[in-house]
Design an enzyme around this catalytic site. Structure first.
Site, short mmCIF file in Angstrom:
data_model
loop_
_atom_site.label_atom_id
_atom_site.label_comp_id
_atom_site.label_asym_id
_atom_site.label_seq_id
_atom_site.Cartn_x
_atom_site.Cartn_y
_atom_site.Cartn_z
N LYS A 169 0.85 -1.20 0.00
CA LYS A 169 0.00 0.00 0.00
C LYS A 169 0.88 1.24 0.00
CE LYS A 169 -2.13 -1.42 3.74
NZ LYS A 169 -3.09 -1.56 4.87
N THR A 202 -8.93 9.94 7.38
CA THR A 202 -8.55 8.63 6.85
C THR A 202 -8.41 7.60 7.97
OG1 THR A 202 -6.21 9.27 6.96
CG2 THR A 202 -7.36 9.62 4.86
N GLY A 204 -8.91 4.49 10.01
CA GLY A 204 -9.49 3.18 9.74
C GLY A 204 -9.38 2.70 8.31
N THR A 205 -8.55 3.35 7.50
CA THR A 205 -8.45 2.93 6.10
C THR A 205 -7.92 1.50 5.97
OG1 THR A 205 -6.32 4.08 6.00
CG2 THR A 205 -8.23 5.22 5.08
N GLY A 206 -6.93 1.13 6.78
CA GLY A 206 -6.38 -0.21 6.70
C GLY A 206 -7.39 -1.27 7.10
N CYS A 207 -8.12 -1.03 8.17
CA CYS A 207 -9.17 -1.96 8.60
C CYS A 207 -10.23 -2.11 7.52
CB CYS A 207 -9.83 -1.45 9.88
SG CYS A 207 -8.70 -1.14 11.26
#
Length: 474
Positions: A169, A202, A204-207
């Site tokens: 990412k 942004t 919580g983008t990974g979750c």
């Protein structure tokens, strides 16, 4: 699709279990959760973590797997080595793909994992690992990558180490685009680039991305398609993040962007072409086709042009099948292409006593428009939709005028059957789904493609009264 999230709780709702369940639901899954830790956090950061005991985490896991089919698993924050060992041991008892988001460092920079050394055995069980830049470097015990090429090399090394796919990412890198890539031990499997949205929200983008990825893989069985859909979904959620008013720090993404925006977008599109639909109904060609008074020459001209159009249209449907993100959509568009080649074209030709006409400028303009949309699945199926929806709408009224002895009765029946109604409903739903996952820019391209195709439909019907038949001798 039953998707299990194993992660910590975020009381502010933007990350962790709360974000996972929202993303799973938004992508069509039924979300279940096992909570591994409680946190005290808000949009400014984490102020406390209280881990759940490994025994109770295991009790939660066993309760679910003893009763409910699990189609995919997403793992997030596990807090400590005790919890990691409990989860790793339980995974040996189930058979489901695992998307592991090694939540060691939050977007705010707060560390969330105590027990990194225990992660290796868990990483070996993962199907896909989705670290951010800091986590990727930490798992390899290397410096943080400073360039996208370096990120890809690190991802390849991690993939080889654990025999897993790694989602590299690039959202934390500088630049106007946000790259993502699915990387295996032998190199990059697919690479996607999206626009960077100007927002601080942004959290919580990974979750969100990892949960969407698990859900879409359960639906498609294809990691590349799942990533394409998940990235589009996350992009739309980030683009709409500023619509929310949650906290004064780094707020959450908008997980349900577009879901509660009011009217169904398809209903809005239909209303947008109300004038075009009325214009089609008022055409002499349509009115005379309905009452059976249409001159044979004009009907044959229309059929000849439609046969030429359908030859190219079948190719476009095949292209939609090739671009489709899941097996059901692939089958639907491929079946549509097959029905045209085996059914509709034969019916058209049965009415024609001579060779096919040369394509008119109107016909060429329409097929060229469809061809211009083949670079994007969502835009292409939006362009295709009027050929279902408008024909169904017109077909119902023409069918009502059909009667025994109608000179064009068999043709009228083709577009007023329950089968065509069902196909139209499926096409509408597929476009609606693609719209839901699209970012604002792509949504507008889809709407414009739909409008242009509707304009071409009006011109296509009108041309029979504006031209004389010109049959080829070939």
């Amino acid at each position: 699709m039953n998707i299990l999230s194993i992660a910590g709780s975020d009381p502010s709702g933007g990350a962790g279990i709360q974000a996972d369940l929202k993303a799973i639901a938004a992508n069509g899954g039924y979300g279940m959760c096992v909570i591994t830790a409680l946190t005290a956090q808000n949009t400014h950061g984490v102020s406390g973590v209280q881990a759940i005991s490994g025994d109770f985490v295991l009790a939660q896991l066993e309760a679910i797997s003893a009763d409910i089919r699990i189609d995919a698993i997403k793992i997030g924050m596990l807090a400590n080595a005790e919890v990691i060992r409990a989860v790793t041991g339980w995974l040996e008892t189930v058979d489901a793909p695992v998307v592991l988001d090694p939540v060691m460092v939050a977007t705010s920079g707060d560390r969330l994992l105590d027990g990194e050394a225990a992660l290796d055995s868990l990483l070996d069980r993962a199907t896909v690992i989705t670290p951010n830049l800091l986590e990727l470097a930490s798992l390899l015990r290397e410096p943080v990558a400073a360039s996208w090429d370096e990120v890809l090399r690190q991802a390849q090394r991690l993939a080889a180490k654990h025999d897993a796919l790694v989602l590299a990412k690039g959202g934390h890198l500088a630049g106007a685009v946000c790259p993502d890539a699915l990387v295996a031990a032998d190199g990059v499997r697919c690479e996607l680039h999206g626009a960077r949205h100007a927002t601080k929200n942004t959290h919580g983008t990974g979750c969100t991305l990892s949960s969407a990825l698990a859900t879409r893989f359960a639906a498609t069985g294809d990691w590349t398609a799942a990533l394409e859909q998940s990235k589009a979904y996350l992009s739309a959620a980030i683009a709409a993040a500023d619509q929310l008013q949650v906290g004064s720090g780094h707020g959450p993404v908008n997980h349900f962007a577009g879901f509660f925006a009011g009217a169904d977008p398809m209903a809005g599109w239909w209303e947008d072409i109300a004038g075009l639909r009325a214009g089609i109904d008022e055409l002499a060609f349509i009115m005379q086709l309905a009452d059976g008074s249409l001159e044979r020459e004009k009907f044959e001209y229309y059929l000849a042009q439609d046969a030429l159009y359908l030859q190219r249209y079948a190719q476009v449907l095949a292209q939609a099948s090739a671009l489709a993100p899941d097996l059901d959509a692939q089958r639907f568009w491929a079946n549509g292409a097959g029905q045209i080649l085996e059914g509709e074209l034969q019916l058209h030709r049965s009415h024609l006593v001579e060779g096919l006409a040369n394509p008119s400028a109107t016909t060429l303009n329409y097929v060229n428009h469809l061809s211009s949309c083949t670079g994007s699945y969502a835009e292409l199926i939006a362009a295709i939709l009027p050929c279902y929806w408008l024909y169904q709408d017109i077909g119902k009224r023409l069918a009502a005028a059909n009667h025994a002895g109608h000179p064009y009765g068999d043709w009228l029946e083709t577009y007023s059957s329950p089968e065509f109604d069902e196909a139209t409903a499926q096409a509408i739903e597929m476009v609606r789904t693609a719209w839901t996952l699209a970012d604002p820019a792509l949504r507008e391209k889809m709407r414009q493609a739909f409008l242009r195709s509707s304009e071409h439909e009006l011109a296509f019907f009108a041309q029979a009264h504006e031209n004389r038949v010109e049959f080829s001798t070939a």
